[in-house]
Design a protein around this motif. Structure first.
Motif, PDB file in Angstrom:
ATOM      1  N   ALA A  49       0.847  -1.196   0.000  1.00  0.00           N
ATOM      2  CA  ALA A  49       0.000   0.000   0.000  1.00  0.00           C
ATOM      3  C   ALA A  49       0.878   1.240   0.000  1.00  0.00           C
ATOM      4  CB  ALA A  49      -0.918   0.028   1.225  1.00  0.00           C
ATOM      5  N   THR A  50       0.384   2.319  -0.608  1.00  0.00           N
ATOM      6  CA  THR A  50       1.067   3.605  -0.568  1.00  0.00           C
ATOM      7  C   THR A  50       0.078   4.712  -0.289  1.00  0.00           C
ATOM      8  OG1 THR A  50       0.883   3.874  -2.968  1.00  0.00           O
ATOM      9  CG2 THR A  50       2.932   2.909  -2.135  1.00  0.00           C
ATOM     10  N   SER A  55      -2.258  12.492   2.328  1.00  0.00           N
ATOM     11  CA  SER A  55      -3.281  11.460   2.543  1.00  0.00           C
ATOM     12  C   SER A  55      -4.432  11.521   1.537  1.00  0.00           C
ATOM     13  CB  SER A  55      -3.869  11.533   3.967  1.00  0.00           C
ATOM     14  OG  SER A  55      -2.868  11.400   4.932  1.00  0.00           O
ATOM     15  N   ALA A  56      -4.293  12.333   0.507  1.00  0.00           N
ATOM     16  CA  ALA A  56      -5.385  12.460  -0.460  1.00  0.00           C
ATOM     17  C   ALA A  56      -5.540  11.221  -1.328  1.00  0.00           C
ATOM     18  CB  ALA A  56      -5.155  13.689  -1.342  1.00  0.00           C
ATOM     19  N   SER A  57      -4.440  10.512  -1.529  1.00  0.00           N
ATOM     20  CA  SER A  57      -4.471   9.335  -2.411  1.00  0.00           C
ATOM     21  C   SER A  57      -3.870   8.131  -1.701  1.00  0.00           C
ATOM     22  CB  SER A  57      -3.674   9.608  -3.687  1.00  0.00           C
ATOM     23  OG  SER A  57      -4.208  10.707  -4.388  1.00  0.00           O
ATOM     24  N   THR A  58      -4.550   7.007  -1.833  1.00  0.00           N
ATOM     25  CA  THR A  58      -4.036   5.744  -1.313  1.00  0.00           C
ATOM     26  C   THR A  58      -4.184   4.675  -2.386  1.00  0.00           C
ATOM     27  OG1 THR A  58      -6.179   5.197  -0.327  1.00  0.00           O
ATOM     28  CG2 THR A  58      -4.558   6.264   1.103  1.00  0.00           C
ATOM     29  N   GLY A  66      -9.481  -3.918   0.803  1.00  0.00           N
ATOM     30  CA  GLY A  66     -10.646  -4.229   1.622  1.00  0.00           C
ATOM     31  C   GLY A  66     -10.309  -4.790   2.981  1.00  0.00           C
ATOM     32  N   ARG A  67      -9.053  -5.192   3.190  1.00  0.00           N
ATOM     33  CA  ARG A  67      -8.633  -5.733   4.490  1.00  0.00           C
ATOM     34  C   ARG A  67      -7.614  -4.834   5.188  1.00  0.00           C
ATOM     35  NH1 ARG A  67      -5.829 -10.319   4.710  1.00  0.00           N
ATOM     36  NH2 ARG A  67      -4.916 -10.088   2.629  1.00  0.00           N
ATOM     37  N   PHE A  68      -6.764  -4.190   4.415  1.00  0.00           N
ATOM     38  CA  PHE A  68      -5.698  -3.344   4.967  1.00  0.00           C
ATOM     39  C   PHE A  68      -6.029  -1.874   4.707  1.00  0.00           C
ATOM     40  CE2 PHE A  68      -1.874  -6.484   4.635  1.00  0.00           C
ATOM     41  CZ  PHE A  68      -2.619  -7.450   5.277  1.00  0.00           C
ATOM     42  N   THR A  69      -5.607  -1.019   5.638  1.00  0.00           N
ATOM     43  CA  THR A  69      -5.779   0.420   5.482  1.00  0.00           C
ATOM     44  C   THR A  69      -4.487   1.133   5.853  1.00  0.00           C
ATOM     45  OG1 THR A  69      -8.135   0.269   6.039  1.00  0.00           O
ATOM     46  CG2 THR A  69      -7.105   2.453   6.142  1.00  0.00           C
ATOM     47  N   THR A 101       7.073   9.801  -4.991  1.00  0.00           N
ATOM     48  CA  THR A 101       5.678   9.689  -5.400  1.00  0.00           C
ATOM     49  C   THR A 101       5.111   8.389  -4.861  1.00  0.00           C
ATOM     50  OG1 THR A 101       5.971   8.431  -7.454  1.00  0.00           O
ATOM     51  CG2 THR A 101       6.365  10.797  -7.575  1.00  0.00           C
ATOM     52  N   THR A 102       3.851   8.148  -5.087  1.00  0.00           N
ATOM     53  CA  THR A 102       3.215   6.911  -4.624  1.00  0.00           C
ATOM     54  C   THR A 102       3.500   5.732  -5.551  1.00  0.00           C
ATOM     55  OG1 THR A 102       1.183   7.609  -5.740  1.00  0.00           O
ATOM     56  CG2 THR A 102       1.350   8.059  -3.379  1.00  0.00           C
ATOM     57  N   THR A 103       4.205   5.971  -6.617  1.00  0.00           N
ATOM     58  CA  THR A 103       4.582   4.878  -7.515  1.00  0.00           C
ATOM     59  C   THR A 103       5.578   3.974  -6.809  1.00  0.00           C
ATOM     60  OG1 THR A 103       4.290   6.332  -9.417  1.00  0.00           O
ATOM     61  CG2 THR A 103       5.557   4.313  -9.755  1.00  0.00           C
ATOM     62  N   PRO A 104       5.296   2.666  -6.726  1.00  0.00           N
ATOM     63  CA  PRO A 104       6.161   1.776  -5.935  1.00  0.00           C
ATOM     64  C   PRO A 104       7.647   1.859  -6.260  1.00  0.00           C
ATOM     65  CG  PRO A 104       4.130   0.650  -6.451  1.00  0.00           C
ATOM     66  CD  PRO A 104       4.076   1.963  -7.186  1.00  0.00           C
ATOM     67  N   ASN A 105       8.001   2.061  -7.536  1.00  0.00           N
ATOM     68  CA  ASN A 105       9.432   2.065  -7.848  1.00  0.00           C
ATOM     69  C   ASN A 105      10.115   3.389  -7.511  1.00  0.00           C
ATOM     70  OD1 ASN A 105       8.587   3.715  -9.890  1.00  0.00           O
ATOM     71  ND2 ASN A 105       9.028   2.284 -11.551  1.00  0.00           N
ATOM     72  N   SER A 106       9.406   4.342  -6.916  1.00  0.00           N
ATOM     73  CA  SER A 106      10.017   5.613  -6.520  1.00  0.00           C
ATOM     74  C   SER A 106      10.528   5.596  -5.087  1.00  0.00           C
ATOM     75  CB  SER A 106       9.018   6.768  -6.681  1.00  0.00           C
ATOM     76  OG  SER A 106       8.125   6.827  -5.580  1.00  0.00           O
ATOM     77  N   PHE A 107      10.295   4.494  -4.359  1.00  0.00           N
ATOM     78  CA  PHE A 107      10.651   4.452  -2.942  1.00  0.00           C
ATOM     79  C   PHE A 107      12.122   4.110  -2.781  1.00  0.00           C
ATOM     80  CE2 PHE A 107       6.708   5.075  -0.694  1.00  0.00           C
ATOM     81  CZ  PHE A 107       5.796   5.004  -1.727  1.00  0.00           C
ATOM     82  N   SER A 108      12.830   4.938  -1.993  1.00  0.00           N
ATOM     83  CA  SER A 108      14.276   4.782  -1.893  1.00  0.00           C
ATOM     84  C   SER A 108      14.794   4.698  -0.471  1.00  0.00           C
ATOM     85  CB  SER A 108      14.975   5.954  -2.600  1.00  0.00           C
ATOM     86  OG  SER A 108      14.556   7.178  -2.033  1.00  0.00           O
ATOM     87  N   ALA A 109      13.967   5.031   0.517  1.00  0.00           N
ATOM     88  CA  ALA A 109      14.380   4.931   1.915  1.00  0.00           C
ATOM     89  C   ALA A 109      13.554   3.840   2.579  1.00  0.00           C
ATOM     90  CB  ALA A 109      14.174   6.260   2.630  1.00  0.00           C
ATOM     91  N   TRP A 110      14.235   2.954   3.309  1.00  0.00           N
ATOM     92  CA  TRP A 110      13.571   1.758   3.842  1.00  0.00           C
ATOM     93  C   TRP A 110      13.864   1.581   5.320  1.00  0.00           C
ATOM     94  CZ3 TRP A 110      10.438  -1.001   0.555  1.00  0.00           C
ATOM     95  CH2 TRP A 110      10.551  -0.687  -0.804  1.00  0.00           C
TER      96      TRP A 110
END
Length: 120
Positions: A49-50, A55-58, A66-69, A101-110
């Motif tokens: 999830a992103t 918080s405007a977009s998830t 439907g199970r995770f928020t 961004t919320t695009t999964p491949n943009s995440f760089s800190a873990w």
């Protein structure tokens, strides 16, 4: 660079709920999109999830919709993952991440990850 620390994992039974938290350091937390990913044994890490900076977009993987928020509190520098109706296939190490961004491949800190184990 933002530092991330996850908490809230554990061993639960199928049908139970858990809430994961991810505390971020730094004053730039509110500028990041945040996300949760997971990696099961023997499998590649996958998107869960992103959430956008305001918080405007998830967005959710079909397997958890439907199970995770996902939610965030910018005042507390924290992002959450509420997980309901857990299934054995949700067993994985869950990672918090920050991205441009919320695009999964943009995440760089873990974060370092937190283990979630769901027994049948």
């Amino acid at each position: 660079q933002v530092q991330l620390v996850e908490s809230g994992g554990g061993l639960v039974q199928a049908g139970d709920s858990l809430r994961l938290s991810c505390a971020a350091s730094g004053r730039t937390f509110r500028s990041y999109a945040m996300g949760w990913f997971r990696q099961a044994p023997g499998k590649e890490r996958e998107f869960v999830a992103t959430i956008s900076w305001n918080s405007a977009s998830t967005y959710y993987a079909d397997s958890v919709k439907g199970r995770f928020t996902i939610s965030r509190d910018n005042a507390k520098n924290t992002v959450y993952l509420q997980m309901n109706d857990l299934k054995p296939e949700d067993t994985a190490v869950y990672y918090c991440a920050a991205g441009v961004t919320t695009t999964p491949n943009s995440f760089s800190a873990w974060g370092q990850g937190t283990q979630v184990t769901v027994s049948s």
